[in-house]
Enzyme design. Structure first.
Site, PDB file in Angstrom:
ATOM      1  N   ASP A 162      38.231  28.026  40.384  1.00  0.00           N
ATOM      2  CA  ASP A 162      38.571  29.305  41.037  1.00  0.00           C
ATOM      3  C   ASP A 162      39.243  29.101  42.397  1.00  0.00           C
ATOM      4  O   ASP A 162      39.087  29.903  43.310  1.00  0.00           O
ATOM      5  CB  ASP A 162      37.323  30.198  41.241  1.00  0.00           C
ATOM      6  CG  ASP A 162      36.514  30.350  39.971  1.00  0.00           C
ATOM      7  OD1 ASP A 162      37.140  30.537  38.923  1.00  0.00           O
ATOM      8  OD2 ASP A 162      35.277  30.267  40.032  1.00  0.00           O
ATOM      9  N   ALA A 179      37.008  29.793  31.342  1.00  0.00           N
ATOM     10  CA  ALA A 179      37.338  30.107  32.735  1.00  0.00           C
ATOM     11  C   ALA A 179      38.667  30.822  32.702  1.00  0.00           C
ATOM     12  O   ALA A 179      39.339  30.852  31.675  1.00  0.00           O
ATOM     13  CB  ALA A 179      37.425  28.844  33.567  1.00  0.00           C
ATOM     14  N   HIS A 237      42.378  32.102  34.915  1.00  0.00           N
ATOM     15  CA  HIS A 237      43.253  32.126  36.078  1.00  0.00           C
ATOM     16  C   HIS A 237      43.674  33.562  36.302  1.00  0.00           C
ATOM     17  O   HIS A 237      44.033  34.244  35.355  1.00  0.00           O
ATOM     18  CB  HIS A 237      44.556  31.383  35.793  1.00  0.00           C
ATOM     19  CG  HIS A 237      44.389  29.925  35.615  1.00  0.00           C
ATOM     20  ND1 HIS A 237      43.693  29.144  36.484  1.00  0.00           N
ATOM     21  CD2 HIS A 237      44.883  29.104  34.686  1.00  0.00           C
ATOM     22  CE1 HIS A 237      43.755  27.903  36.071  1.00  0.00           C
ATOM     23  NE2 HIS A 237      44.465  27.849  34.978  1.00  0.00           N
ATOM     24  N   THR A 281      36.669  35.591  33.919  1.00  0.00           N
ATOM     25  CA  THR A 281      36.296  35.730  32.509  1.00  0.00           C
ATOM     26  C   THR A 281      35.043  36.575  32.363  1.00  0.00           C
ATOM     27  O   THR A 281      34.944  37.429  31.493  1.00  0.00           O
ATOM     28  CB  THR A 281      36.040  34.326  31.895  1.00  0.00           C
ATOM     29  OG1 THR A 281      37.253  33.592  32.005  1.00  0.00           O
ATOM     30  CG2 THR A 281      35.638  34.414  30.436  1.00  0.00           C
ATOM     31  N   GLY A 312      48.136  34.682  50.399  1.00  0.00           N
ATOM     32  CA  GLY A 312      48.117  35.935  49.651  1.00  0.00           C
ATOM     33  C   GLY A 312      48.212  35.620  48.174  1.00  0.00           C
ATOM     34  O   GLY A 312      48.599  34.514  47.795  1.00  0.00           O
TER      35      GLY A 312
HETATM   36  P1  GDP Z   1      41.981  29.721  39.385  1.00  0.00           P
HETATM   37  O1  GDP Z   1      41.173  29.724  38.149  1.00  0.00           O
HETATM   38  O2  GDP Z   1      41.871  28.427  40.144  1.00  0.00           O
HETATM   39  O3  GDP Z   1      43.383  30.123  39.148  1.00  0.00           O
HETATM   40  O4  GDP Z   1      41.365  30.796  40.384  1.00  0.00           O
HETATM   41  P2  GDP Z   1      40.983  32.340  40.101  1.00  0.00           P
HETATM   42  O5  GDP Z   1      42.085  33.047  39.486  1.00  0.00           O
HETATM   43  O6  GDP Z   1      39.662  32.437  39.469  1.00  0.00           O
HETATM   44  O7  GDP Z   1      40.723  32.822  41.597  1.00  0.00           O
HETATM   45  C1  GDP Z   1      41.683  32.913  42.517  1.00  0.00           C
HETATM   46  C2  GDP Z   1      41.752  34.353  42.992  1.00  0.00           C
HETATM   47  O8  GDP Z   1      42.313  34.350  44.273  1.00  0.00           O
HETATM   48  C3  GDP Z   1      42.675  35.224  42.161  1.00  0.00           C
HETATM   49  O9  GDP Z   1      42.218  36.538  42.191  1.00  0.00           O
HETATM   50  C4  GDP Z   1      44.018  35.109  42.871  1.00  0.00           C
HETATM   51  O10 GDP Z   1      44.871  36.224  42.675  1.00  0.00           O
HETATM   52  C5  GDP Z   1      43.574  35.029  44.282  1.00  0.00           C
HETATM   53  N1  GDP Z   1      44.401  34.222  45.168  1.00  0.00           N
HETATM   54  C6  GDP Z   1      45.038  33.049  44.923  1.00  0.00           C
HETATM   55  N2  GDP Z   1      45.607  32.593  46.057  1.00  0.00           N
HETATM   56  C7  GDP Z   1      45.316  33.501  47.015  1.00  0.00           C
HETATM   57  C8  GDP Z   1      45.592  33.586  48.416  1.00  0.00           C
HETATM   58  O11 GDP Z   1      46.229  32.718  49.013  1.00  0.00           O
HETATM   59  N3  GDP Z   1      45.105  34.688  49.078  1.00  0.00           N
HETATM   60  C9  GDP Z   1      44.378  35.659  48.459  1.00  0.00           C
HETATM   61  N4  GDP Z   1      43.942  36.681  49.184  1.00  0.00           N
HETATM   62  N5  GDP Z   1      44.079  35.601  47.158  1.00  0.00           N
HETATM   63  C10 GDP Z   1      44.535  34.535  46.447  1.00  0.00           C
END
Ligand code: GDP
Length: 431
Positions: free
Chosen positions: A12, A38, A40, A303, A417
């Site tokens: 995450d 899991a 993304h 998930t 972001g």
């Molecule tokens: P992943 O499985 O590693 O891709 O991670 P997840 O999707 O579970 O969690 C990452 C969350 O952080 C998602 O909701 C993304 O949209 C959000 N996200 C990713 N990079 C950033 C960031 O730089 N800033 C913010 N505020 N949210 C982010």
């Protein structure tokens, strides 16, 4: 050139966003391990998506998206995901599925559920996606490869029959649940065959040619180092290898072709499910606030929707996480979230039996490790929208540089972001 995008923490970390961003210039994106356990989360011009099985390159029309042999393939979920993104206006992606990928069988999911039920309070907190039973069967050599779907009816039924004999003993005597029916399982597999037929090919050979042709290939990891089955917080890990070294195995390319390893590291910590988490925030109100403000819309599982456990940045775990990945670049994510804090604790060591270490230990010692914190001043402003490193507030740069020094790997990308263009590129040794 082959690059890997992997997680340096507990998962995450924002790998989906970084892969989606890098996929704009990639010819091929490959999933090489894990399953639909899991997710993304990706935000781009088509909307917000939670991908569980599809590679994150599916939003780029020119990218080929590959499911490698190392993946635990849940066929209905994969097909459902393709349909759901197309429904939302994404052009139909090009997908290739390895004929050597193995299939999550309906009984894998059942066994996962039944085992969690049996363990009750002592359960692993599994997402019940069938991942552990799947990998157990794969290594016990009773799994089904996608290519088996094209075997003769007799051969396939014989194989189902022989697997079923042992599974049914457990179903009947341990779990007291309905037994597996051979004909029903065969019929399900025939449905799966129809679903995957358009996508199946010899992926390793496709990738061999793509490498020869100088294509840009991104390997996309799921979860992070600390959930790696060998190098993570065993047994509270996933049942596959989450490190870049497995990338070659999981799609059939030579290890020396992986030239760049981008480890995604989150600016604070979060972890889903049970397991050791030394820098976990113990004050529930403080944790709640970070959880609520975290990520894009809070730190809740993509998930499962489960609230994630929250912690401060952990230099010990992240240094180890980056080292095991073979990091060439760190992508430091969700930094914008920390703008509300007056001061930010950073875990710089673990105290174990009265001694402080910066080396990440085995699980037995993690259980007794206490975090040692250093507190840095916050920057108290919104950094989203900034595109140049030098424009970041001084305390924010200090936070990045402090962590870079502690973990010992260059932070070359800073994500401020959730959107694709919320990124600051930074030269090595800048600042
Ligand atoms: P992943 O499985 O590693 O891709 O991670 P997840 O999707 O579970 O969690 C990452 C969350 O952080 C998602 O909701 C993304 O949209 C959000 N996200 C990713 N990079 C950033 C960031 O730089 N800033 C913010 N505020 N949210 C982010």
């Amino acid at each position: 050139m082959v690059k890997a995008v992997v997680g340096a923490n507990w998962g995450d970390e924002g790998k989906g966003k970084i892969t989606d961003m890098l996929a704009q210039n990639a010819d091929v994106v490959v999933r090489f391990q894990g399953g639909a356990n899991a997710g993304h989360t990706i935000k781009n011009k088509y909307g917000k998506f939670a991908l569980h099985t599809l590679p994150s390159g599916v939003f780029n029309e020119n990218t080929v998206n590959i499911i490698g042999n190392g993946v635990a393939l849940n066929i209905p979920i994969l097909i459902g995901e393709i349909e759901s993104i197309v429904e939302k206006g994404v052009p139909k992606p090009v997908i290739l599925i390895s004929e050597r990928a193995q299939i999550i069988m309906p009984y894998h999911i059942k066994f996962d559920e039944y085992e969690e039920e049996r363990l009750a309070g002592k359960s692993f907190g599994s997402t019940k996606s069938g991942i552990a039973p799947f990998y157990s069967d794969k290594f016990a050599k009773i799994g089904f490869q996608v290519s088996d779907l094209w075997d003769t009816e007799q051969n396939l039924k014989d194989k189902i029959e022989s697997v079923t004999v042992q599974k049914n003993v457990i179903l009947e005597h341990l779990y007291h649940k309905p037994l597996i029916d051979v004909d029903e399982t065969y019929a399900t597999l025939m449905k799966y065959k129809e679903m995957v037929a358009p996508y199946v090919c010899d992926v390793a050979s496709y990738l061999h040619d793509a490498i020869k042709d100088g294509k840009t290939i991104l390997l996309e990891g799921q979860l992070g180092t600390l959930k790696d089955c060998d190098h993570g917080i065993y047994p509270m890990v996933t049942s596959s290898n989450t490190i870049a070294a497995y990338g070659g195995v999981g799609c059939g390319i030579p290890p020396y072709e992986i030239k760049q390893v981008i480890s995604v590291c989150k600016a604070y910590s979060s972890s889903v499910g049970a397991g050791e988490f030394v820098s976990e925030i113990t004050d529930e109100a403080v944790a709640d606030e970070l959880r609520h403000r975290g990520g894009d819309g809070g730190e809740y599982g993509a998930t499962t929707g489960r609230p994630r456990r929250m912690g401060w940045f952990d230099c010990v775990a992240s240094k180890y996480g980056c080292r095991l990945q073979g990091t060439t670049d760190v992508a430091f994510t969700v930094l914008d979230v920390l703008g509300y804090l007056d001061e930010i604790p950073v875990c710089i060591g673990y105290e174990i039996d009265g001694k402080v270490t910066t080396e990440f230990p085995v699980t037995r010692l993690l259980k007794i490790a206490k975090p040692v914190y250093e507190t840095l001043p916050g920057w108290k402003c919104d950094i989203s929208g900034i595109r140049e490193y030098d424009k970041l507030p001084e305390n924010c740069r200090k936070y990045i540089e402090f962590i870079e020094k502690k973990i010992g790997y260059p932070i070359t990308m800073i994500s401020n972001g959730p959107a694709r263009d919320d990124i600051i590129y930074r030269k090595r040794n800048n600042g």
